[in-house]
Design a protein around this motif. Structure first.
Motif, PDB file in Angstrom:
ATOM      1  N   VAL A   3       8.640 -13.444   4.190  1.00 14.58           N
ATOM      2  CA  VAL A   3       9.189 -14.271   5.263  1.00 14.58           C
ATOM      3  C   VAL A   3       8.753 -13.661   6.590  1.00 14.58           C
ATOM      4  CG1 VAL A   3      11.286 -15.063   6.422  1.00 14.58           C
ATOM      5  CG2 VAL A   3      11.200 -15.040   3.943  1.00 14.58           C
ATOM      6  N   GLY A   4       8.498 -14.518   7.565  1.00 12.45           N
ATOM      7  CA  GLY A   4       8.130 -14.002   8.885  1.00 12.45           C
ATOM      8  C   GLY A   4       7.619 -15.115   9.768  1.00 12.45           C
ATOM      9  N   ILE A   5       6.754 -14.741  10.702  1.00 11.20           N
ATOM     10  CA  ILE A   5       6.267 -15.698  11.699  1.00 11.20           C
ATOM     11  C   ILE A   5       4.982 -16.355  11.185  1.00 11.20           C
ATOM     12  CG2 ILE A   5       5.442 -15.958  14.072  1.00 11.20           C
ATOM     13  CD1 ILE A   5       7.204 -13.511  14.789  1.00 11.20           C
ATOM     14  N   GLU A   6       5.043 -17.673  11.024  1.00  5.96           N
ATOM     15  CA  GLU A   6       3.864 -18.423  10.569  1.00  5.96           C
ATOM     16  C   GLU A   6       2.936 -18.728  11.741  1.00  5.96           C
ATOM     17  OE1 GLU A   6       4.715 -21.887   8.147  1.00  5.96           O
ATOM     18  OE2 GLU A   6       2.912 -22.928   8.869  1.00  5.96           O
ATOM     19  N   SER A   7       3.517 -19.134  12.876  1.00  8.05           N
ATOM     20  CA  SER A   7       2.714 -19.472  14.061  1.00  8.05           C
ATOM     21  C   SER A   7       3.419 -18.974  15.314  1.00  8.05           C
ATOM     22  CB  SER A   7       2.526 -20.989  14.190  1.00  8.05           C
ATOM     23  OG  SER A   7       1.860 -21.502  13.077  1.00  8.05           O
ATOM     24  N   LEU A   8       2.620 -18.660  16.316  1.00  6.35           N
ATOM     25  CA  LEU A   8       3.154 -18.168  17.596  1.00  6.35           C
ATOM     26  C   LEU A   8       2.323 -18.788  18.704  1.00  6.35           C
ATOM     27  CD1 LEU A   8       3.751 -14.380  18.461  1.00  6.35           C
ATOM     28  CD2 LEU A   8       2.694 -15.956  20.064  1.00  6.35           C
ATOM     29  N   ASN A   9       2.988 -19.345  19.698  1.00  4.51           N
ATOM     30  CA  ASN A   9       2.246 -19.815  20.880  1.00  4.51           C
ATOM     31  C   ASN A   9       3.024 -19.494  22.152  1.00  4.51           C
ATOM     32  OD1 ASN A   9       0.021 -21.020  22.194  1.00  4.51           O
ATOM     33  ND2 ASN A   9       1.199 -22.890  22.494  1.00  4.51           N
ATOM     34  N   VAL A  10       2.264 -19.336  23.220  1.00  2.00           N
ATOM     35  CA  VAL A  10       2.823 -18.964  24.522  1.00  2.00           C
ATOM     36  C   VAL A  10       2.524 -20.065  25.527  1.00  2.00           C
ATOM     37  CG1 VAL A  10       2.667 -17.314  26.430  1.00  2.00           C
ATOM     38  CG2 VAL A  10       2.495 -16.503  24.062  1.00  2.00           C
ATOM     39  N   TYR A  11       3.537 -20.453  26.300  1.00  2.00           N
ATOM     40  CA  TYR A  11       3.302 -21.300  27.474  1.00  2.00           C
ATOM     41  C   TYR A  11       3.903 -20.567  28.668  1.00  2.00           C
ATOM     42  CZ  TYR A  11       3.371 -25.030  30.869  1.00  2.00           C
ATOM     43  OH  TYR A  11       3.166 -25.766  32.013  1.00  2.00           O
ATOM     44  N   ALA A  12       3.088 -20.256  29.632  1.00  2.00           N
ATOM     45  CA  ALA A  12       3.575 -19.481  30.781  1.00  2.00           C
ATOM     46  C   ALA A  12       3.234 -20.185  32.082  1.00  2.00           C
ATOM     47  CB  ALA A  12       3.005 -18.066  30.750  1.00  2.00           C
ATOM     48  N   GLY A  13       3.444 -21.488  32.097  1.00  2.69           N
ATOM     49  CA  GLY A  13       3.297 -22.239  33.329  1.00  2.69           C
ATOM     50  C   GLY A  13       1.860 -22.542  33.699  1.00  2.69           C
ATOM     51  N   ARG A 170       5.550 -18.658   4.846  1.00  2.00           N
ATOM     52  CA  ARG A 170       4.086 -18.503   4.916  1.00  2.00           C
ATOM     53  C   ARG A 170       3.746 -17.738   6.193  1.00  2.00           C
ATOM     54  NH1 ARG A 170       2.048 -24.536   3.514  1.00  2.00           N
ATOM     55  NH2 ARG A 170       2.731 -24.734   5.641  1.00  2.00           N
ATOM     56  N   PRO A 171       4.103 -16.474   6.241  1.00  2.00           N
ATOM     57  CA  PRO A 171       4.012 -15.709   7.504  1.00  2.00           C
ATOM     58  C   PRO A 171       2.589 -15.262   7.820  1.00  2.00           C
ATOM     59  CG  PRO A 171       4.913 -14.336   5.767  1.00  2.00           C
ATOM     60  CD  PRO A 171       4.708 -15.694   5.154  1.00  2.00           C
ATOM     61  N   ARG A 172       1.817 -16.154   8.382  1.00  2.00           N
ATOM     62  CA  ARG A 172       0.420 -15.809   8.707  1.00  2.00           C
ATOM     63  C   ARG A 172       0.323 -14.812   9.851  1.00  2.00           C
ATOM     64  NH1 ARG A 172      -2.686 -20.800  10.477  1.00  2.00           N
ATOM     65  NH2 ARG A 172      -0.780 -21.025  11.689  1.00  2.00           N
ATOM     66  N   ASP A 329      -2.469  -8.590   9.833  1.00  2.00           N
ATOM     67  CA  ASP A 329      -3.823  -8.342   9.333  1.00  2.00           C
ATOM     68  C   ASP A 329      -4.806  -9.224  10.103  1.00  2.00           C
ATOM     69  OD1 ASP A 329      -3.520 -10.888   8.314  1.00  2.00           O
ATOM     70  OD2 ASP A 329      -3.199 -10.226   6.248  1.00  2.00           O
ATOM     71  N   ALA A 330      -6.025  -9.301   9.589  1.00  2.00           N
ATOM     72  CA  ALA A 330      -7.059 -10.069  10.289  1.00  2.00           C
ATOM     73  C   ALA A 330      -6.643 -11.535  10.436  1.00  2.00           C
ATOM     74  CB  ALA A 330      -8.386  -9.964   9.535  1.00  2.00           C
ATOM     75  N   GLY A 331      -5.944 -12.060   9.431  1.00  2.00           N
ATOM     76  CA  GLY A 331      -5.487 -13.455   9.507  1.00  2.00           C
ATOM     77  C   GLY A 331      -4.477 -13.651  10.630  1.00  2.00           C
ATOM     78  N   SER A 332      -3.660 -12.639  10.878  1.00  2.00           N
ATOM     79  CA  SER A 332      -2.694 -12.704  11.991  1.00  2.00           C
ATOM     80  C   SER A 332      -3.432 -12.851  13.306  1.00  2.00           C
ATOM     81  CB  SER A 332      -1.848 -11.426  12.041  1.00  2.00           C
ATOM     82  OG  SER A 332      -1.314 -11.102  10.784  1.00  2.00           O
ATOM     83  N   ALA A 333      -4.437 -12.008  13.490  1.00  2.00           N
ATOM     84  CA  ALA A 333      -5.214 -12.049  14.733  1.00  2.00           C
ATOM     85  C   ALA A 333      -5.907 -13.406  14.881  1.00  2.00           C
ATOM     86  CB  ALA A 333      -6.242 -10.914  14.729  1.00  2.00           C
ATOM     87  N   ARG A 334      -6.465 -13.914  13.781  1.00  2.00           N
ATOM     88  CA  ARG A 334      -7.140 -15.224  13.849  1.00  2.00           C
ATOM     89  C   ARG A 334      -6.148 -16.324  14.227  1.00  2.00           C
ATOM     90  NH1 ARG A 334     -10.010 -13.575   9.308  1.00  2.00           N
ATOM     91  NH2 ARG A 334      -8.549 -14.641   7.927  1.00  2.00           N
ATOM     92  N   ALA A 335      -4.955 -16.282  13.624  1.00  2.00           N
ATOM     93  CA  ALA A 335      -3.959 -17.338  13.882  1.00  2.00           C
ATOM     94  C   ALA A 335      -3.529 -17.342  15.341  1.00  2.00           C
ATOM     95  CB  ALA A 335      -2.745 -17.135  12.966  1.00  2.00           C
ATOM     96  N   VAL A 336      -3.331 -16.173  15.922  1.00  2.00           N
ATOM     97  CA  VAL A 336      -2.900 -16.106  17.327  1.00  2.00           C
ATOM     98  C   VAL A 336      -4.070 -16.421  18.257  1.00  2.00           C
ATOM     99  CG1 VAL A 336      -2.146 -14.513  19.136  1.00  2.00           C
ATOM    100  CG2 VAL A 336      -0.908 -14.621  16.971  1.00  2.00           C
TER     101      VAL A 336
END
Lengths: 409, 74
Positions: A3-13, A170-172, A329-336
């Motif tokens: 379990v964990g973070i599948e996707s992460l996105n940032v909006y900073a104006g 599916r914690p990518r 892992d590498a997939g984490s970096a690719r997803a972000v």
């Protein structure tokens, strides 16, 4: 079950001001920039509020989900210290404008800059319990800044925006080390927002409690994780970043307490901490999203291709703190990296000091409830067009009978 | 006071030691917020004490800080 973070996105104006420009405009010593370790701060526009920031952070994540996965979002939590009503949640508006299903729990949480992590951990526990197999939770840390000249050196360090986190089995992006955490909380008044128009802060008390809670929450982590060591257990660190100089002091304190030679501190900081500070340096403090902006920064700038354990520290004034960890892992970096965060941040409109002070006046009432209000894009349309990079954005257009209004623009 | 003075001069190496008096404040001596937190946390580590944050409320200068820390020594 993972379990964990599948996707992460940032909006900073859509706008920013350079820290050097801001300090010069305020007549503050520019040499202090070295301590802040900041290059620019994000600044809100009159049609941006906690709802639009949350939606604009989460929409790109939802756009990448198929209908089945969207329907699996059973929990929406907004974490904010920028509430727009004492009863009605920011999440209720966000739920509507993201088009989430009606079989969804919707709520808002508050504990200053800690609350998103509390929500992520509660959501992870829910998902791991197995009571609803395949369910997902959307946790969005979203805030606006109310700082002005009264904040002194905190002004250039304060950001504006949101971080959206899709939590699932599916914690990518980050696989949580379930059960590996330490919490530390006690009542204090180090900073607060007693009114929708201003913040108060006791800088010394706040720094002290941040540092105190890091030591104490990590001690709690170590009690649960046999053999955990701050220096050797974590390949990378991502910490709540009010300003990078405090994170550097926190790292130095932890290494000193671990008995690490002073000569090794700087190199360890560069290797394990500095990658997490590069995006925060462009944005400022994103409140409870800050630790996840640091995580995004680390996954953008550190080499985790061989797999890495990351130690995370969330601290919220008032105060509550947690040290926890996970695997990337590498997939984490690719997803972000697929979210294109650095390029988007670099494309924000750079304000002059005169534009900036006008903007502060134009946005001072963004959290003040109004029975009727109209918000025009007006002269800020050029900033919208420049910063949006072709994608639709939600804008706050006003209020009617206290009901806040929004439109996609 | 000696432990406190040692850490003040370590964090602010350009300071004239004669300036570190009971009546001076760390801020007046040029310590920024991180410097001040460093001085207090490192001195507590040196002395092996932990002072709750609420007890710093009445600290106004180096003398009152030293008295507070001394009060927590066994």
């Amino acid at each position: 079950m993972d379990v964990g973070i599948e996707s992460l996105n940032v909006y900073a104006g859509l706008a920013r001001i350079g820290v050097r420009e801001l300090l010069a405009g305020r007549g503050l010593d520019p040499d202090r920039q070295a301590n802040l370790l900041m290059t620019s701060r994000s600044v809100g526009l009159p049609f941006e509020d906690p709802v639009t920031n949350a939606v604009n952070a989460a929409a790109p994540i939802l756009a990448g989900l198929d209908p089945t996965d969207r329907a699996a979002i059973e929990l929406l939590v907004t974490s904010t210290e920028s509430g727009v009503d004492l009863s009605k949640s920011v999440a209720s508006y966000v739920h509507d404008h993201l088009g989430l299903g009606r079989a969804c729990r919707v709520l808002e949480v508050k504990q200053a800059c800690y609350a998103a992590t509390g929500a992520v951990q509660l959501a992870a526990g829910y998902l791991a319990s197995g009571v609803s197999p395949g369910a997902k939770a959307l946790v969005i840390a979203t805030d606006v800044a109310l700082v002005d000249a009264r904040a002194g050196f905190a002004e250039p360090a304060t950001g504006h925006g949101a971080v959206a986190l899709l939590v699932s089995d599916r914690p990518r992006v980050l696989t949580l080390d379930l059960g590996a955490f330490g919490c530390h909380s006690y009542e204090t008044l180090d900073s607060a927002r007693p009114s929708p128009r201003f913040d108060i802060a006791d800088v010394d008390r706040s720094l002290f409690t941040y540092l105190d809670c890091l030591t104490s929450s990590f001690a709690g982590y170590r009690d649960r994780v046999d053999g955990a060591d701050f220096v050797t257990t974590f390949d990378q660190l991502a910490m709540h970043t009010p300003f990078a100089g405090l994170v550097r002091a926190a790292h130095r304190k932890m290494l000193r307490e671990a008995g690490t030679s002073v000569d090794l501190v700087a190199a360890d900081f560069e290797r394990r901490v500095a990658p997490s500070l590069r995006l925060p340096a462009m944005v400022g403090n994103l409140c409870s999203g800050s630790v996840y902006l640091a995580l995004a920064s680390m996954l953008t700038h550190a080499d985790v291709s061989a797999g890495a354990r990351v130690g995370l520290y969330a601290y919220g004034s008032g105060c509550s703190a947690e040290f926890f960890s996970g695997l990337v892992d590498a997939g984490s970096a690719r997803a972000v990296q697929a979210m294109g965060i650095p390029a988007y941040l670099a494309g924000r409109y750079e304000l002059t000091f005169a534009e900036y002070t006008q903007l502060l006046a134009d946005t001072a009432d963004v959290l003040v409830p109004a029975e009727h209000r109209t918000v025009e894009l007006g002269g800020y349309r050029k900033i919208l067009e420049r910063g949006r990079a072709g994608r639709p954005l939600l804008a706050h257009t006003g209020a009617k009978d206290y009901h806040r209004r929004y439109e996609w623009v | 006071m000696a432990a406190l003075r040692r850490r003040v001069l370590e964090v602010l190496p350009d300071l004239d030691p004669a300036q570190v008096t009971d009546g001076s404040s760390l801020k007046e001596l040029g310590a920024n917020s991180v410097d001040r937190a460093d001085v207090v946390t490192m001195t507590m580590d040196d002395l092996g004490i932990s002072v709750p944050v609420r007890e710093f409320h009445d600290v106004r200068d180096i003398g009152s800080l030293a008295r507070l820390l001394r009060g927590h020594l066994g």
